[in-house]
Design an enzyme around this catalytic site. Structure first.
Site, short mmCIF file in Angstrom:
data_model
loop_
_atom_site.label_atom_id
_atom_site.label_comp_id
_atom_site.label_asym_id
_atom_site.label_seq_id
_atom_site.Cartn_x
_atom_site.Cartn_y
_atom_site.Cartn_z
N CYS A 1 0.84 -1.20 0.00
CA CYS A 1 0.00 0.00 0.00
C CYS A 1 0.87 1.26 0.00
O CYS A 1 1.45 1.61 -1.02
CB CYS A 1 -0.98 -0.04 1.16
N HIS B 1 -3.70 -5.16 0.55
CA HIS B 1 -3.19 -5.58 1.86
C HIS B 1 -3.27 -7.09 2.02
O HIS B 1 -4.18 -7.61 2.67
CB HIS B 1 -3.99 -4.89 2.98
N GLU C 1 -1.62 -8.94 3.93
CA GLU C 1 -1.51 -9.35 5.34
C GLU C 1 -2.87 -9.40 6.01
O GLU C 1 -3.12 -10.22 6.90
CB GLU C 1 -0.56 -8.40 6.09
#
Length: 228
Positions: free
Chosen positions: A110, A209, A211
């Protein structure tokens, strides 16, 4: 030993236990969990522009998400909606510049991808709704959206995810020009979603994202590159 992956940190007011609105250096646990589950050892890198000597102790660098990139990095004045962190910009630029010189494996997520573009001579859209005419990349405060991803054939991101994928999204800025990097992934609306440097041992930036989605593939690729 597990490869040591440095994760750039946030400096934000935070509250925990008895402490309220205290300046803290932190990262969301999802980054640490992703690196750990991918086989790495995560360490936090607080904002610090004194030097980049810490890189000597690292096997890989993860540029995490967070506040906006200061538009001075790409030669523009800040828009009214831009919310930047000059201390974090300075510290991460120092780390990234040194990591590029040494060939350290780098993953940008990001904001991290946006920093990669800015340092490589690119520029950003400061507010995507003004450019795209919609807010699908950040549908509501604290709410992730989803969109399709198209990956360039033969790219690193395509090797990891395939030609197409569905990814999450939460950002109001985006890469307008990747500079010396190569754009290798695009959203349904044409926004650049992935950038790479084929000449670097491992340099990949993604706008979404992974994660938060629990997708370890990109983190495993970083960890594996850090083992080399």
């Amino acid at each position: 030993m597990r490869p040591i992956i440095g994760i750039t940190g946030y400096r934000e007011p935070a509250s925990w236990g008895l402490w309220r609105d205290t300046a803290a250096d932190l990262i969301p646990h999802t980054y640490v969990r992703a690196v750990t589950e991918a086989g790495g050892r995560a360490v936090l890198l607080p904002p610090d522009d004194g030097d980049a000597g810490v890189l000597r102790a690292l096997d890989g660098l993860l540029l995490a998400g967070g506040a906006d990139i200061g538009p001075g990095l790409y030669g523009e004045e800040p828009a009214a909606v831009t919310d930047s962190r000059p201390d974090r910009d300075a510290g991460e630029v120092a780390l990234l510049t040194a990591a590029l010189r040494t060939g350290l494996p780098i993953l940008g997520v990001c904001r991290g991808m946006q920093l990669l573009a800015a340092v490589h001579g690119g520029r950003l859209h400061q507010h995507l709704p003004d450019v795209l005419g919609h807010e699908k990349h950040r549908p509501a405060p604290g709410v992730f959206g989803t969109h399709g991803l198209r990956c360039a054939a033969g790219s690193r991101i395509a090797a990891l995810l395939g030609p197409e994928a569905e990814v999450n999204t939460y950002h109001h800025q985006g890469v307008a020009d990747p500079g010396r990097l190569t754009a290798t992934g695009w959203a349904d609306d044409g926004l650049i979603e992935a950038v790479e440097d084929p000449a670097h041992p491992f340099l990949l930036g993604v706008q979404w994202h992974p994660e938060e989605a629990g997708d370890l593939r990109l983190f495993a690729a970083l960890v594996n590159a850090a083992k080399a």
